[in-house]
Motif scaffolding. Structure first.
Motif, PDB file in Angstrom:
ATOM      1  N   PRO A  88      15.597  38.759  70.066  1.00 28.80           N
ATOM      2  CA  PRO A  88      15.866  37.502  69.377  1.00 28.80           C
ATOM      3  C   PRO A  88      17.137  37.496  68.432  1.00 28.80           C
ATOM      4  N   TYR A  89      17.455  35.987  68.035  1.00 28.80           N
ATOM      5  CA  TYR A  89      18.239  35.999  67.617  1.00 28.80           C
ATOM      6  C   TYR A  89      18.123  34.537  66.572  1.00 28.80           C
ATOM      7  N   GLY A  90      18.422  34.864  65.615  1.00 24.67           N
ATOM      8  CA  GLY A  90      18.299  33.163  64.611  1.00 24.67           C
ATOM      9  C   GLY A  90      17.435  32.820  64.215  1.00 24.67           C
ATOM     10  N   TYR A  91      16.195  33.720  63.934  1.00 20.30           N
ATOM     11  CA  TYR A  91      15.021  33.673  63.275  1.00 20.30           C
ATOM     12  C   TYR A  91      14.818  32.147  61.578  1.00 20.30           C
ATOM     13  N   GLU A  92      14.149  31.509  61.713  1.00 19.53           N
ATOM     14  CA  GLU A  92      14.243  30.682  60.807  1.00 19.53           C
ATOM     15  C   GLU A  92      13.656  31.256  59.720  1.00 19.53           C
ATOM     16  N   TYR A  93      12.564  31.512  59.734  1.00 19.69           N
ATOM     17  CA  TYR A  93      11.121  31.793  58.831  1.00 19.69           C
ATOM     18  C   TYR A  93      10.325  32.604  59.609  1.00 19.69           C
ATOM     19  N   PHE A  94       9.550  33.846  58.895  1.00 23.98           N
ATOM     20  CA  PHE A  94       8.183  34.101  59.283  1.00 23.98           C
ATOM     21  C   PHE A  94       7.106  33.734  58.551  1.00 23.98           C
ATOM     22  N   GLY A  95       5.591  33.568  59.635  1.00 24.39           N
ATOM     23  CA  GLY A  95       4.687  33.409  59.222  1.00 24.39           C
ATOM     24  C   GLY A  95       4.171  33.602  58.931  1.00 24.39           C
ATOM     25  N   PRO A  96       2.929  33.980  57.715  1.00 23.40           N
ATOM     26  CA  PRO A  96       2.075  35.270  57.187  1.00 23.40           C
ATOM     27  C   PRO A  96       1.858  36.339  58.559  1.00 23.40           C
ATOM     28  N   GLY A  97       1.661  38.061  58.617  1.00 20.49           N
ATOM     29  CA  GLY A  97       1.660  38.562  59.837  1.00 20.49           C
ATOM     30  C   GLY A  97      -0.211  38.804  59.819  1.00 20.49           C
ATOM     31  N   THR A  98       0.119  39.581  60.618  1.00 21.83           N
ATOM     32  CA  THR A  98      -1.547  39.986  61.686  1.00 21.83           C
ATOM     33  C   THR A  98      -1.171  41.767  61.038  1.00 21.83           C
ATOM     34  N   ARG A 135      16.429  30.393  66.965  1.00 20.59           N
ATOM     35  CA  ARG A 135      17.407  29.300  67.886  1.00 20.59           C
ATOM     36  C   ARG A 135      17.587  30.288  69.436  1.00 20.59           C
ATOM     37  N   GLY A 136      17.515  31.359  69.854  1.00 20.46           N
ATOM     38  CA  GLY A 136      17.467  31.783  71.068  1.00 20.46           C
ATOM     39  C   GLY A 136      16.619  33.484  71.263  1.00 20.46           C
ATOM     40  N   CYS A 137      17.112  33.416  72.150  1.00 19.14           N
ATOM     41  CA  CYS A 137      16.264  35.195  73.700  1.00 19.14           C
ATOM     42  C   CYS A 137      16.853  35.244  73.774  1.00 19.14           C
ATOM     43  N   SER A 180       9.686  40.731  71.048  1.00 14.16           N
ATOM     44  CA  SER A 180       9.727  40.674  72.450  1.00 14.16           C
ATOM     45  C   SER A 180      10.104  38.914  72.085  1.00 14.16           C
ATOM     46  N   CYS A 181       9.990  38.603  72.571  1.00 12.42           N
ATOM     47  CA  CYS A 181      10.759  37.365  72.416  1.00 12.42           C
ATOM     48  C   CYS A 181      10.678  36.223  74.349  1.00 12.42           C
ATOM     49  N   ASP A 182      10.249  34.637  73.547  1.00 12.97           N
ATOM     50  CA  ASP A 182      10.823  34.696  74.623  1.00 12.97           C
ATOM     51  C   ASP A 182      11.554  32.816  74.842  1.00 12.97           C
ATOM     52  N   ASP A 183      12.464  32.593  75.464  1.00 17.85           N
ATOM     53  CA  ASP A 183      13.353  31.500  75.800  1.00 17.85           C
ATOM     54  C   ASP A 183      12.259  30.280  76.623  1.00 17.85           C
ATOM     55  N   SER A 184      12.362  29.535  75.323  1.00 19.45           N
ATOM     56  CA  SER A 184      11.065  28.471  75.936  1.00 19.45           C
ATOM     57  C   SER A 184      11.518  27.261  76.804  1.00 19.45           C
ATOM     58  N   ARG A 185      12.667  27.152  77.010  1.00 21.22           N
ATOM     59  CA  ARG A 185      13.445  26.343  78.081  1.00 21.22           C
ATOM     60  C   ARG A 185      13.246  27.459  79.117  1.00 21.22           C
ATOM     61  N   SER A 186      13.961  28.373  79.334  1.00 24.77           N
ATOM     62  CA  SER A 186      14.439  29.074  81.003  1.00 24.77           C
ATOM     63  C   SER A 186      13.607  29.673  80.995  1.00 24.77           C
ATOM     64  N   GLY A 187      12.412  30.047  80.104  1.00 26.24           N
ATOM     65  CA  GLY A 187      11.349  30.817  80.869  1.00 26.24           C
ATOM     66  C   GLY A 187      11.526  32.303  80.714  1.00 26.24           C
ATOM     67  N   PHE A 188      12.947  33.159  80.204  1.00 26.27           N
ATOM     68  CA  PHE A 188      13.715  34.595  80.139  1.00 26.27           C
ATOM     69  C   PHE A 188      12.264  34.494  78.784  1.00 26.27           C
ATOM     70  N   LYS A 189      12.020  36.198  79.359  1.00 29.75           N
ATOM     71  CA  LYS A 189      11.146  36.406  78.163  1.00 29.75           C
ATOM     72  C   LYS A 189      11.849  38.414  77.748  1.00 29.75           C
ATOM     73  N   TRP A 190      12.011  38.983  76.642  1.00 30.46           N
ATOM     74  CA  TRP A 190      12.725  39.928  76.056  1.00 30.46           C
ATOM     75  C   TRP A 190      11.567  40.873  75.854  1.00 30.46           C
TER      76      TRP A 190
END
Length: 122
Positions: free
Chosen positions: A106-116, A99-101, A48-58
């Motif tokens: 999602p595309y252009g992931y910058e890095y991943f934090g530790p998972g759960t 970078r975008g959703c 899933s991803c969320d666009d911070s400007r438009s509120g679009f969710k995928w």
């Protein structure tokens, strides 16, 4: 600058979990955020991803209608509410700034934090 996913655990089929993605060192409200997962022996995929400007969710087709992504900017946290869990949802879940959703995910992931780890038992 760090993202930390939490909230994983063991749950039975049909159950629910809420994952949290907490940021430190930067404000999440100005970033697109994605949730990814990696099941044993498989590649990491976008959930899933969320666009911070438009509120679009995928949502990936496998979770659409069951998972909900949301934000609490006051807590600098993004959530993934997971309902009607299935054994196929068993995986390590990660969050990442993007970078975008788009409608393709999602595309252009910058890095991943530790998972759960989420484990769904039948």
């Amino acid at each position: 600058v760090q993202l930390q996913a939490s909230g994983g655990g063991l749950v039975q089929t049909g159950g629910s979990l809420r994952l949290s993605c907490a940021a430190s060192g930067f404000a999440l409200d100005s970033h697109n955020i994605g949730w990814f997962r990696q099941a044993p022996g498989k590649e990491r995929v976008g959930v899933s991803c969320d666009d911070s400007r438009s509120g679009f969710k995928w949502y990936h087709e496998s979770v659409r209608g069951r998972f909900i992504i949301s934000r609490d900017n006051a807590k600098n946290t993004v959530y993934l509410q997971m309902n009607s869990l299935e054994t196929e949802d068993t995986a390590i879940y990660y969050c990442a700034p993007l970078r975008g959703c788009s409608g393709y995910g999602p595309y252009g992931y910058e890095y991943f934090g530790p998972g759960t780890l989420v484990t769904v038992s039948s």
